[in-house]
Design a protein around this motif. Structure first.
Motif, PDB file in Angstrom:
ATOM      1  N   LYS A 287      10.504 -11.030 -17.404  1.00 29.27           N
ATOM      2  CA  LYS A 287      10.523 -12.043 -16.347  1.00 29.27           C
ATOM      3  C   LYS A 287      10.746 -11.383 -14.983  1.00 29.27           C
ATOM      4  CE  LYS A 287      12.996 -16.151 -14.835  1.00 29.27           C
ATOM      5  NZ  LYS A 287      14.117 -17.042 -15.054  1.00 29.27           N
ATOM      6  N   GLU A 288      11.680 -10.451 -14.916  1.00 36.15           N
ATOM      7  CA  GLU A 288      11.970  -9.754 -13.660  1.00 36.15           C
ATOM      8  C   GLU A 288      10.788  -8.897 -13.210  1.00 36.15           C
ATOM      9  OE1 GLU A 288      14.644 -10.237 -11.676  1.00 36.15           O
ATOM     10  OE2 GLU A 288      15.171 -11.803 -13.130  1.00 36.15           O
ATOM     11  N   TYR A 289      10.088  -8.308 -14.164  1.00 42.49           N
ATOM     12  CA  TYR A 289       8.933  -7.482 -13.808  1.00 42.49           C
ATOM     13  C   TYR A 289       7.811  -8.338 -13.220  1.00 42.49           C
ATOM     14  CZ  TYR A 289       5.308  -4.004 -13.797  1.00 42.49           C
ATOM     15  OH  TYR A 289       4.312  -3.152 -13.386  1.00 42.49           O
ATOM     16  N   GLU A 290       7.635  -9.524 -13.755  1.00 41.59           N
ATOM     17  CA  GLU A 290       6.617 -10.428 -13.203  1.00 41.59           C
ATOM     18  C   GLU A 290       6.925 -10.737 -11.735  1.00 41.59           C
ATOM     19  OE1 GLU A 290       4.913 -14.935 -13.877  1.00 41.59           O
ATOM     20  OE2 GLU A 290       5.776 -13.884 -15.597  1.00 41.59           O
ATOM     21  N   ALA A 291       8.188 -11.013 -11.440  1.00 45.64           N
ATOM     22  CA  ALA A 291       8.586 -11.260 -10.046  1.00 45.64           C
ATOM     23  C   ALA A 291       8.384 -10.006  -9.205  1.00 45.64           C
ATOM     24  CB  ALA A 291      10.036 -11.718  -9.991  1.00 45.64           C
ATOM     25  N   PHE A 292       8.724  -8.852  -9.773  1.00 43.73           N
ATOM     26  CA  PHE A 292       8.544  -7.593  -9.044  1.00 43.73           C
ATOM     27  C   PHE A 292       7.078  -7.364  -8.681  1.00 43.73           C
ATOM     28  CE2 PHE A 292       7.287  -3.142  -9.119  1.00 43.73           C
ATOM     29  CZ  PHE A 292       8.063  -2.652  -8.071  1.00 43.73           C
ATOM     30  N   GLN A 293       6.169  -7.666  -9.599  1.00 41.58           N
ATOM     31  CA  GLN A 293       4.737  -7.486  -9.324  1.00 41.58           C
ATOM     32  C   GLN A 293       4.311  -8.297  -8.098  1.00 41.58           C
ATOM     33  OE1 GLN A 293       3.494  -8.391 -13.459  1.00 41.58           O
ATOM     34  NE2 GLN A 293       2.105  -6.662 -13.166  1.00 41.58           N
ATOM     35  N   HIS A 294       4.818  -9.511  -7.985  1.00 42.68           N
ATOM     36  CA  HIS A 294       4.490 -10.346  -6.833  1.00 42.68           C
ATOM     37  C   HIS A 294       5.057  -9.745  -5.545  1.00 42.68           C
ATOM     38  CE1 HIS A 294       2.712 -13.469  -9.261  1.00 42.68           C
ATOM     39  NE2 HIS A 294       3.800 -13.549 -10.000  1.00 42.68           N
ATOM     40  N   MET A 295       6.279  -9.266  -5.626  1.00 40.97           N
ATOM     41  CA  MET A 295       6.887  -8.645  -4.444  1.00 40.97           C
ATOM     42  C   MET A 295       6.164  -7.361  -4.056  1.00 40.97           C
ATOM     43  SD  MET A 295      10.928  -9.363  -4.858  1.00 40.97           S
ATOM     44  CE  MET A 295      11.212  -8.658  -3.257  1.00 40.97           C
ATOM     45  N   CYS A 296       5.754  -6.609  -5.043  1.00 41.97           N
ATOM     46  CA  CYS A 296       5.019  -5.365  -4.786  1.00 41.97           C
ATOM     47  C   CYS A 296       3.687  -5.683  -4.101  1.00 41.97           C
ATOM     48  CB  CYS A 296       4.807  -4.621  -6.099  1.00 41.97           C
ATOM     49  SG  CYS A 296       4.250  -2.924  -5.933  1.00 41.97           S
ATOM     50  N   ALA A 297       3.003  -6.713  -4.570  1.00 44.28           N
ATOM     51  CA  ALA A 297       1.737  -7.120  -3.951  1.00 44.28           C
ATOM     52  C   ALA A 297       1.967  -7.592  -2.522  1.00 44.28           C
ATOM     53  CB  ALA A 297       1.074  -8.228  -4.776  1.00 44.28           C
ATOM     54  N   LEU A 298       3.033  -8.334  -2.299  1.00 44.74           N
ATOM     55  CA  LEU A 298       3.361  -8.795  -0.955  1.00 44.74           C
ATOM     56  C   LEU A 298       3.680  -7.615  -0.036  1.00 44.74           C
ATOM     57  CD1 LEU A 298       3.815 -11.170   0.952  1.00 44.74           C
ATOM     58  CD2 LEU A 298       6.174 -11.283   0.109  1.00 44.74           C
ATOM     59  N   TRP A 299       4.394  -6.624  -0.557  1.00 45.33           N
ATOM     60  CA  TRP A 299       4.698  -5.427   0.219  1.00 45.33           C
ATOM     61  C   TRP A 299       3.411  -4.709   0.627  1.00 45.33           C
ATOM     62  CZ3 TRP A 299       3.730  -0.232  -0.186  1.00 45.33           C
ATOM     63  CH2 TRP A 299       4.461   0.605   0.659  1.00 45.33           C
ATOM     64  N   ARG A 300       2.508  -4.539  -0.348  1.00 51.24           N
ATOM     65  CA  ARG A 300       1.226  -3.871  -0.029  1.00 51.24           C
ATOM     66  C   ARG A 300       0.481  -4.652   1.053  1.00 51.24           C
ATOM     67  NH1 ARG A 300       0.971  -3.189  -5.890  1.00 51.24           N
ATOM     68  NH2 ARG A 300      -0.354  -5.025  -5.971  1.00 51.24           N
ATOM     69  N   TYR A 301       0.481  -5.972   0.952  1.00 55.82           N
ATOM     70  CA  TYR A 301      -0.202  -6.815   1.925  1.00 55.82           C
ATOM     71  C   TYR A 301       0.450  -6.685   3.309  1.00 55.82           C
ATOM     72  CZ  TYR A 301      -1.820 -10.944   4.386  1.00 55.82           C
ATOM     73  OH  TYR A 301      -2.330 -11.786   5.337  1.00 55.82           O
ATOM     74  N   SER A 302       1.764  -6.816   3.361  1.00 50.79           N
ATOM     75  CA  SER A 302       2.461  -6.812   4.655  1.00 50.79           C
ATOM     76  C   SER A 302       2.381  -5.458   5.345  1.00 50.79           C
ATOM     77  CB  SER A 302       3.919  -7.241   4.485  1.00 50.79           C
ATOM     78  OG  SER A 302       4.654  -6.262   3.781  1.00 50.79           O
ATOM     79  N   LYS A 303       2.296  -4.382   4.573  1.00 49.37           N
ATOM     80  CA  LYS A 303       2.200  -3.040   5.146  1.00 49.37           C
ATOM     81  C   LYS A 303       0.748  -2.611   5.363  1.00 49.37           C
ATOM     82  CE  LYS A 303       6.632  -2.402   4.960  1.00 49.37           C
ATOM     83  NZ  LYS A 303       7.424  -2.468   6.158  1.00 49.37           N
ATOM     84  N   ASN A 304      -0.169  -3.443   4.866  1.00 53.56           N
ATOM     85  CA  ASN A 304      -1.587  -3.082   4.904  1.00 53.56           C
ATOM     86  C   ASN A 304      -1.786  -1.675   4.339  1.00 53.56           C
ATOM     87  OD1 ASN A 304      -4.300  -3.618   5.360  1.00 53.56           O
ATOM     88  ND2 ASN A 304      -4.247  -2.696   7.395  1.00 53.56           N
ATOM     89  N   TYR A 305      -1.130  -1.453   3.234  1.00 56.22           N
ATOM     90  CA  TYR A 305      -1.162  -0.131   2.590  1.00 56.22           C
ATOM     91  C   TYR A 305      -1.172  -0.333   1.081  1.00 56.22           C
ATOM     92  CZ  TYR A 305       0.438   4.409   0.884  1.00 56.22           C
ATOM     93  OH  TYR A 305       0.547   5.599   0.211  1.00 56.22           O
ATOM     94  N   ASP A 306      -2.090   0.354   0.431  1.00 58.44           N
ATOM     95  CA  ASP A 306      -2.182   0.264  -1.014  1.00 58.44           C
ATOM     96  C   ASP A 306      -2.249   1.684  -1.579  1.00 58.44           C
ATOM     97  OD1 ASP A 306      -2.696  -0.200  -3.703  1.00 58.44           O
ATOM     98  OD2 ASP A 306      -4.080  -1.850  -3.294  1.00 58.44           O
ATOM     99  N   PRO A 307      -1.145   2.192  -2.114  1.00 53.96           N
ATOM    100  CA  PRO A 307      -1.141   3.564  -2.624  1.00 53.96           C
ATOM    101  C   PRO A 307      -2.025   3.769  -3.853  1.00 53.96           C
ATOM    102  CG  PRO A 307       0.903   2.467  -3.206  1.00 53.96           C
ATOM    103  CD  PRO A 307       0.130   1.524  -2.300  1.00 53.96           C
ATOM    104  N   ARG A 308      -2.542   2.688  -4.411  1.00 53.76           N
ATOM    105  CA  ARG A 308      -3.399   2.811  -5.589  1.00 53.76           C
ATOM    106  C   ARG A 308      -4.798   3.291  -5.225  1.00 53.76           C
ATOM    107  NH1 ARG A 308      -2.855  -3.127  -7.758  1.00 53.76           N
ATOM    108  NH2 ARG A 308      -3.474  -3.400  -5.595  1.00 53.76           N
ATOM    109  N   SER A 309      -5.182   3.111  -3.958  1.00 52.39           N
ATOM    110  CA  SER A 309      -6.560   3.477  -3.596  1.00 52.39           C
ATOM    111  C   SER A 309      -6.647   4.816  -2.893  1.00 52.39           C
ATOM    112  CB  SER A 309      -7.177   2.406  -2.707  1.00 52.39           C
ATOM    113  OG  SER A 309      -6.287   1.944  -1.725  1.00 52.39           O
TER     114      SER A 309
END
Length: 152
Positions: free
Chosen positions: A130-152
């Motif tokens: 359950k906590e990991y699911e929430a973390f995934q959303h926060m991680c996506a929001l972080w990538r969006y807000s920073k306009n940075y995606d370390p996966r690419s």
């Protein structure tokens, strides 16, 4: 963290840290952990995050992730995790083991106001999922807000 890691290597902690390190080590030794790994870096390429795990081990054949935290405690009051600390454990566990189906996690709180007090808050596999699911959303929001995606 350094003093606890050194204690695992058999080094005596400095005098000023003994009231914190010794009860922590006593607790950890009583768990009879196996395959202990300290300060391991874990990476989750697919989600684009990494972190340094304080302690990973096997506890009765079950993988466990433990994160050490210091906390100002008050006598007679239980320690409660701060927001996001369980997400951190879940993210570390997922990066380290790839699955959260059989992984446990824990925050080990070391009191800075009550020498020799340690307290543990543990997380079962379903809680970590359950906590990991929430973390995934926060991680996506972080990538969006920073306009940075370390996966690419």
């Amino acid at each position: 963290h350094d003093a606890i890691e050194a204690a695992f290597g058999g080094q005596e902690p400095p005098e000023d840290l003994k009231p914190y390190v010794q009860p922590t080590m006593k607790y950890l030794i009583e768990l009879h952990l196996q395959n202990i790994r300290l300060e391991d870096v874990v990476v989750n390429q697919s989600e684009g995050y990494a972190g340094r795990v304080d302690l990973m081990a096997d506890f009765n054949g079950i993988p466990i992730v433990i994160d050490f935290k210091t906390r100002k405690t008050k006598k007679g009051e239980r320690v409660a995790p701060y927001e996001f600390q369980s997400m951190q454990i879940a993210a570390y566990a997922r990066a380290a083991f790839g699955s959260l189906n059989h992984v446990w996690g824990a925050n080990l709180y070391i009191s800075t106001t009550e020498p020799e007090r340690v307290e543990v808050v543990s997380y079962k596999p379903h809680e970590l999922r359950k906590e990991y699911e929430a973390f995934q959303h926060m991680c996506a929001l972080w990538r969006y807000s920073k306009n940075y995606d370390p996966r690419s």
